[in-house]
Motif scaffolding. Structure first.
Motif, PDB file in Angstrom:
ATOM      1  N   LEU A  74      39.985  49.609  61.074  1.00 12.69           N
ATOM      2  CA  LEU A  74      40.927  49.889  59.984  1.00 12.69           C
ATOM      3  C   LEU A  74      42.112  48.929  60.030  1.00 12.69           C
ATOM      4  O   LEU A  74      42.492  48.352  59.009  1.00 12.69           O
ATOM      5  CB  LEU A  74      41.406  51.347  60.050  1.00 12.69           C
ATOM      6  CG  LEU A  74      42.427  51.764  58.983  1.00 12.69           C
ATOM      7  CD1 LEU A  74      41.962  51.419  57.573  1.00 12.69           C
ATOM      8  CD2 LEU A  74      42.737  53.249  59.082  1.00 12.69           C
ATOM      9  N   ILE A  75      42.689  48.724  61.225  1.00 18.40           N
ATOM     10  CA  ILE A  75      43.817  47.783  61.319  1.00 18.40           C
ATOM     11  C   ILE A  75      43.352  46.373  60.951  1.00 18.40           C
ATOM     12  O   ILE A  75      44.050  45.631  60.264  1.00 18.40           O
ATOM     13  CB  ILE A  75      44.465  47.826  62.730  1.00 18.40           C
ATOM     14  CG1 ILE A  75      45.205  49.157  62.909  1.00 18.40           C
ATOM     15  CG2 ILE A  75      45.433  46.651  62.925  1.00 18.40           C
ATOM     16  CD1 ILE A  75      46.001  49.276  64.188  1.00 18.40           C
ATOM     17  N   ALA A 101      40.877  45.579  58.857  1.00 21.49           N
ATOM     18  CA  ALA A 101      40.690  45.540  57.395  1.00 21.49           C
ATOM     19  C   ALA A 101      42.036  45.462  56.678  1.00 21.49           C
ATOM     20  O   ALA A 101      42.191  44.712  55.704  1.00 21.49           O
ATOM     21  CB  ALA A 101      39.905  46.762  56.920  1.00 21.49           C
ATOM     22  N   LEU A 102      43.020  46.216  57.167  1.00 10.92           N
ATOM     23  CA  LEU A 102      44.342  46.198  56.522  1.00 10.92           C
ATOM     24  C   LEU A 102      45.029  44.855  56.739  1.00 10.92           C
ATOM     25  O   LEU A 102      45.675  44.330  55.828  1.00 10.92           O
ATOM     26  CB  LEU A 102      45.223  47.327  57.069  1.00 10.92           C
ATOM     27  CG  LEU A 102      44.817  48.755  56.691  1.00 10.92           C
ATOM     28  CD1 LEU A 102      45.749  49.764  57.354  1.00 10.92           C
ATOM     29  CD2 LEU A 102      44.808  48.955  55.182  1.00 10.92           C
TER      30      LEU A 102
END
Lengths: 229, 229
Positions: free
Chosen positions: A159-160, A162-163
Motif C-alpha cells: 500500500l505504501i 502504491a501510494l
C-alpha cells in the motif's frame, strides 16, 4: 437504485464475501443481465465503473483465455484518480509534496532496516544506466521512477509503495515540463544523478536521518518550480 | 480507442487544460454525443467511469440547478477504491495498519506544531460525547471517526487527511465486526475513550513522541483481531 448500481453492488458483494477473487472470471454480460433482471447496457455501465477502479480487466480470446476477470493490477487506478484530483486543485502541489516526503522518508527507514546488499546493488544498476550520457531523456525519466520505486519496494508494504508511486505520478508530468524549461538539461541530469547517489550511499551506510534529509532536499528541489507561482 | 474512451479522454483533457473546474456544468449527454460523434450509450458509460473516480456528480433539477457537474467531493472515491482493493487482498491488513500508523503519527506532529487551544477544545467535545453512556453504538463509531478526522484536519494537508480517512475506512467494517465479538461492549468503549483521552493530552502538552506512541498502541490494539488469523 439505478439498474447499473444493482450490477455494481452485486459484484462488490461477491468481492466482499470472497466469492470473487483476483483472477476470477466474471459471468458473460448477457448472463449477468438475465440473472439480475437488467439490460446489457446497465451491465456495461457497471463494468466501466469497475474498470475505472482497477477491479476488472478484459482480455480478448476464446474459452479460458478471454473474458472479464478480477484484476491483480491496481496501482494505476489510484494514480489516475489522484492525477485528476490534483488537476482539479482538490489537492495543492504543496500538499502532494509533503505527502510524498512523508512516504519516501518512511521508505528510506524501511530500506535501511530491511534491505540487503543485493537490494542496494539493484538500485546502483539503475543509477549506472542514468549516468550514461547516451541514455535518452525518456528512458532517464523512467529510470528516475524506477529508482524511487525500488526503494519503496524493499519494505514489502504494497500500500505504501502504491501510494508513493501514485502521489509521484499524479504530478510528474508538470514537474518534468517545468524542469525542462528552467535549466540546461545536462546540468539537470547531473544534479539528479548526484542527489540519487547521495541518497543510496546514506541508505547503504545506515544513516537514516541523513538519507531522509537528502531525500527531502531532492524532492523540494525537484518540485520547487511548482511551488513558486 | 473505444467510443466511451473518446468521451473520457475529452473530459480528462478539458480538466487538465483547465477548461473544466470544480462546479463546471458538463454539456448534456446528447450534445456530447453529437459533438464527439459517439452514441449516447458511450457517453453514459464514460460518465459512470468519471462518477466512480469522484470527478462528476449529478443533481436533479431544471436550468442552473440540475445536470452533471465537476465535483469538489472526492474522499469517498479513494475510500471505495481502497476498500475493494483490501477486500481482494491486494493490500494486507498489516500493510494497511502500518500505513495508517505512518499517517496518524504525521497528523499528531502537525497537530502539535499548528494546533490552537480551540482546535484541541473541539476534539475534547467529541470525546465528551463519546463518554456519555447514553450515546448509541452507531453514534459512538461516528465520533470515533470524527476524533481521528479532527486531528488530521489541523494540518490543513487535504491529501494526507483524505488518505488517513480512506485507509481507516477501507478496513473499518472488519475492525468493528471483530471488536464487537471479542469483548464486553462497555469495557471496549471505556478503553477507546481512555486511549483517545491520552492521545489528546499528549497533543495538548506538546509531547510528540509520547502521543505518537499512544496512537500507535491504540491502532495496534484496535486492529489486533485482524492481524492474528
Amino acid at each position: 437504485m439505478k439498474a447499473f448500481e444493482v450490477v455494481l453492488h452485486h459484484v462488490e458483494d461477491e468481492i466482499f464475501n470472497g466469492h470473487l477473487r483476483v483472477g476470477s472470471l466474471l459471468p458473460a454480460e448477457r448472463v449477468l443481465a438475465l440473472d439480475l433482471g437488467v439490460s446489457r447496457t446497465a451491465v456495461r455501465e457497471a463494468m466501466r465503473t469497475l474498470q475505472a477502479q482497477g477491479i476488472i480487466e478484459s482480455t480478448v480470446g476464446a474459452g479460458s483465455t478471454g473474458g472479464t476477470r478480477i484484476s491483480g493490477e491496481h496501482g494505476w487506478a489510484i494514480t489516475n484518480l489522484l492525477r485528476l484530483h490534483v488537476a482539479l486543485e482538490l489537492f495543492s502541489p504543496a500538499d502532494v509534496l509533503s505527502t510524498r516526503v512523508l512516504l519516501e522518508q518512511q521508505n528510506i527507514a524501511a530500506a535501511i532496516a530491511q534491505g540487503t546488499e543485493a537490494d542496494y546493488d539493484g538500485i546502483q544498476v539503475i543509477l549506472d544506466e542514468m549516468s550514461r550520457p547516451a541514455t535518452p531523456l525518456r528512458r532517464f525519466n523512467e529510470l528516475d521512477t524506477e529508482f524511487h520505486a525500488a526503494i519503496a519496494q524493499i519494505s514489502g508494504n504494497h500500500l505504501i509503495r502504491a501510494l508513493t508511486i501514485a502521489v509521484r505520478e499524479s504530478i510528474a508530468r508538470d514537474v518534468r515540463g517545468a524542469a525542462a524549461q528552467d535549466m540546461d538539461l545536462q546540468v539537470f541530469r547531473q544534479m539528479v544523478i548526484e542527489q540519487h547517489a547521495g541518497i543510496l550511499a546514506g541508505i547503504r551506510n545506515g544513516e537514516t536521518t541523513h538519507a531522509q534529509e537528502l531525500m527531502s532536499h531532492h524532492l523540494n528541489w525537484r518540485w520547487a518550480s511548482l511551488l513558486t507561482p
